[in-house]
Structure formats: structure tokens, C-alpha cells
Write a protein that holds these residues in place. Structure first.
Motif, PDB file in Angstrom:
ATOM      1  N   LYS A   6       0.819  -1.206   0.000  1.00 56.93           N
ATOM      2  CA  LYS A   6       0.000   0.000   0.000  1.00 56.93           C
ATOM      3  C   LYS A   6       0.860   1.266   0.000  1.00 56.93           C
ATOM      4  CE  LYS A   6      -4.390  -1.287   2.137  1.00 56.93           C
ATOM      5  NZ  LYS A   6      -5.248  -1.095   3.343  1.00 56.93           N
ATOM      6  N   THR A   7       2.001   1.194   0.675  1.00 54.90           N
ATOM      7  CA  THR A   7       2.889   2.355   0.741  1.00 54.90           C
ATOM      8  C   THR A   7       3.633   2.570  -0.567  1.00 54.90           C
ATOM      9  OG1 THR A   7       4.669   0.979   1.640  1.00 54.90           O
ATOM     10  CG2 THR A   7       3.182   2.016   3.215  1.00 54.90           C
ATOM     11  N   LYS A  10       0.734   4.962  -4.221  1.00 57.76           N
ATOM     12  CA  LYS A  10      -0.115   5.996  -3.618  1.00 57.76           C
ATOM     13  C   LYS A  10      -0.719   6.826  -4.747  1.00 57.76           C
ATOM     14  CE  LYS A  10       2.466   6.331   0.702  1.00 57.76           C
ATOM     15  NZ  LYS A  10       3.227   7.212   1.604  1.00 57.76           N
TER      16      LYS A  10
END
Length: 328
Positions: A6-7, A10
Motif C-alpha cells: 500500500k505504501t 499511492k
């Protein structure tokens, strides 16, 4: 893997449909055909787990083979995971590779296979990633529930089995003893009954006959067991009755040789002479006192179950505890 990546990605949801294809470039006449083909290619993702020691070589191989047409992102997992193939607990890195074109994608996947990476499908949109992660969390919770219930059930079964394990061990020993004795019997000519030829002391004949009658009655056999005394001129075997006190001394005498039938048993005299001769040869007060205390401890705790199931050397001391007591 989904939680860590997820990081890496973005992007807003409203722009995510533009990941896969670029807008039409027909109005741009300055770009040649090859450039248009390259920019019109789809953006692909490959994600998974790689061993900690292979990260540097993996990144170099990707750069050399793909000529810089890939973007690689790494992140180390906080907890160590078990390798499903070897079972070894090691540190892992999560990686996410972005690439252009199908040919580059095939090369990336081959490199991942060469480095034994655990590759998992990576959805292109955040909505799909969120749905997959929620589904995985639900499956994990279900698996944990099943595992906990299974452990509770196994614990209950084992607790119930532990309550009756002692009686079951005795039953198994009795059954093995019965089968061992039956294997020593022989069939008669009709193959309908067993014949056992045994030596029995005269004092125990009534007990043997009573045991056969009781066994036939309790088993509900239609044909009762019976006993016949067979006259013989063979020399009977030597039968010496012992108890827990005389058994150790009898074993010492039997180590030299078993006496003949109706011969005087020297173990009775050995009970006195053996400890006395030992004390004459080894007349030390301190050693004798330590030996006496050790043997006395064994005698006082002779009913303890762990002493009967101890190792060979300790069981040898336990069987000769009365000898050690008199020697001390």
C-alpha cells in the motif's frame, strides 16, 4: 504483501483507470511508430516475497536484463515467516515491480522463478486490492477459528484418554501376554482346540485346575477346559520361589548356574555370606554409610512408579536394593 505494498502505490482512485493505458496519441505526429507502441503498452505489476539474502542480486539481474524498464520497490517484513517448502523461519522482503510491455513482463517472471520468489497476483486498482485483502482477512479469521476449535477438541480428547491410559496400558499388557502364551500352544488333530504342555509344581495343581474352570465359566465356552497329568521320566526344570527380598540374591546365584532339580539352593546362605564378605573386603565406614542410606532410600520408595520405569543402570540398582542395604 498487500498491506506492505500500500505504501508503494499511492494514487487516487479517480486516476487509477489511467494506469493501464495511455490516451490516444494519433494527434501527435512527432512521435514515431516505435515510441507510440511503447507508450501504448500496458503497465504491469509483479509482487511477492523474496529471501533476504537474494535481494541485491535480484535487483542487479532485473536492471541488467530489463535495461532499466522496470521500477522495483522493497520493504522488509517486521516478522519472520516460515518457508512453506523447507519449513525454515527466515526474514523476507516484499517487492513490487512495475514494468512496461509483455516481453519485459515475461523476463521479470522468469527472473522471479530463478530466484525462487513467492509471486502473488497483484490487482491494478485499489478497490480490487481492498476487496482481496478483506477476503484474505476473513479467511485468516476462519482458519484461526477452525484451528482453535480443533485444538480445544483434541485437548478434550487427550484429557479423557489420559484418565484411562493406565488401565488401557494394563489391558494391552494382558492381551499381549495372552497372545504370547497362545502362540506357544499347539492344535489338536481336529484343529478345534488348543493343547498346552506345561510343567507345574504339585502344590499348584489345584490352583491351575480352579483357574481353568473359572476361565471357562467366565468366557462362556461351550466346551470347558480340562487338565490331564501326563507321567514322564524327564528331569523337571528347577523352580525356585522368590520374593522381593530374596530375588536379588537368587539372581547372583543363577549368574553362576541354575541348580539341578531338588538340589539345595545356595541362595539362602548367600544372603548372609555375600554382604559379610563384601564388608570384609571393603571395610570403610563412610562409603558403607552412604551405600546404606542410598539403599534405604530405594527400599522406602520401592512403590514409586518412576523407579520401575527408570533407565537400565538405575533399574539395576533398584532390583538389588536389599543387597545394597545389607552390604552397606
Amino acid at each position: 504483501m498487500l498491506r506492505v505494498t500500500k505504501t508503494f502505490v499511492k494514487r487516487n482512485v479517480e486516476f487509477e483507470p489511467t494506469y493501464e493505458e495511455f490516451p490516444s496519441l494519433e494527434s501527435d505526429s512527432l512521435l514515431d511508430y516505435s515510441c507510440m507502441q511503447r507508450l501504448g503498452a500496458k503497465l504491469g505489476f509483479v509482487s511477492g516475497l523474496i529471501n533476504q539474502g537474494k535481494v541485491e542480486a535480484f535487483e542487479k539481474m532485473l536492471w541488467r536484463v530489463c535495461k532499466g524498464y522496470t521500477i522495483v520497490s522493497y520493504a522488509e517484513l517486521d516478522e519472520s515467516l516460515e518457508d512453506p517448502e523447507t519449513g525454515e523461519v527466515i526474514k523476507w522482503y516484499v517487492f513490487l515491480i512495475s514494468f512496461w510491455g509483455e516481453q519485459i513482463g515475461h523476463k521479470v517472471k522468469k527472473i522471479c522463478d530463478c530466484y525462487h520468489c513467492h509471486v502473488y497476483p497483484y490487482p491494478n486498482t485499489a478497490e480490487e486490492r481492498r476487496e482481496i485483502q478483506e477476503g484474505l482477512n476473513t479467511r485468516i479469521q476462519d482458519l484461526y477459528t477452525v484451528l482453535h476449535k480443533t485444538e480445544d477438541y483434541l485437548r478434550q480428547v487427550l484429557c479423557k484418554a489420559a484418565e484411562s491410559v493406565y488401565s488401557r496400558v494394563i489391558q494391552v499388557k494382558k492381551m499381549k501376554a495372552i497372545y504370547h502364551m497362545l502362540n506357544m500352544c499347539s492344535f489338536d488333530v481336529t484343529n478345534k482346540c488348543l493343547i498346552a504342555e506345561v510343567w507345574c509344581p504339585e502344590a499348584d495343581l489345584q490352583d491351575l485346575r480352579r483357574a481353568l474352570e473359572e476361565g471357562s465359566r467366565e468366557s462362556g465356552a461351550t466346551i470347558p477346559s480340562f487338565m490331564n497329568i501326563i507321567p514322564t521320566k524327564e528331569t523337571p526344570p528347577t523352580r525356585i520361589r522368590t520374593n522381593k527380598f530374596t530375588e536379588g540374591f537368587q539372581n547372583i546365584v543363577d549368574a553362576y548356574g541354575v541348580g539341578s532339580y531338588r538340589e539345595v539352593n545356595p541362595a539362602l546362605f548367600t544372603i548372609i555370606t555375600f554382604p559379610f564378605l563384601f564388608a570384609v573386603m571393603f571395610g570403610d565406614f563412610g562409603h558403607g554409610f552412604v551405600m546404606f542410606l542410598f539403599a534405604l532410600l530405594l527400599v522406602l520408595n520401592e512403590n514409586h512408579p518412576r523407579l520401575n520405569q527408570s533407565q537400565e543402570i538405575m533399574r539395576m540398582f533398584f532390583n538389588g536394593r536389599y543387597i545394597l542395604l545389607l552390604m552397606g
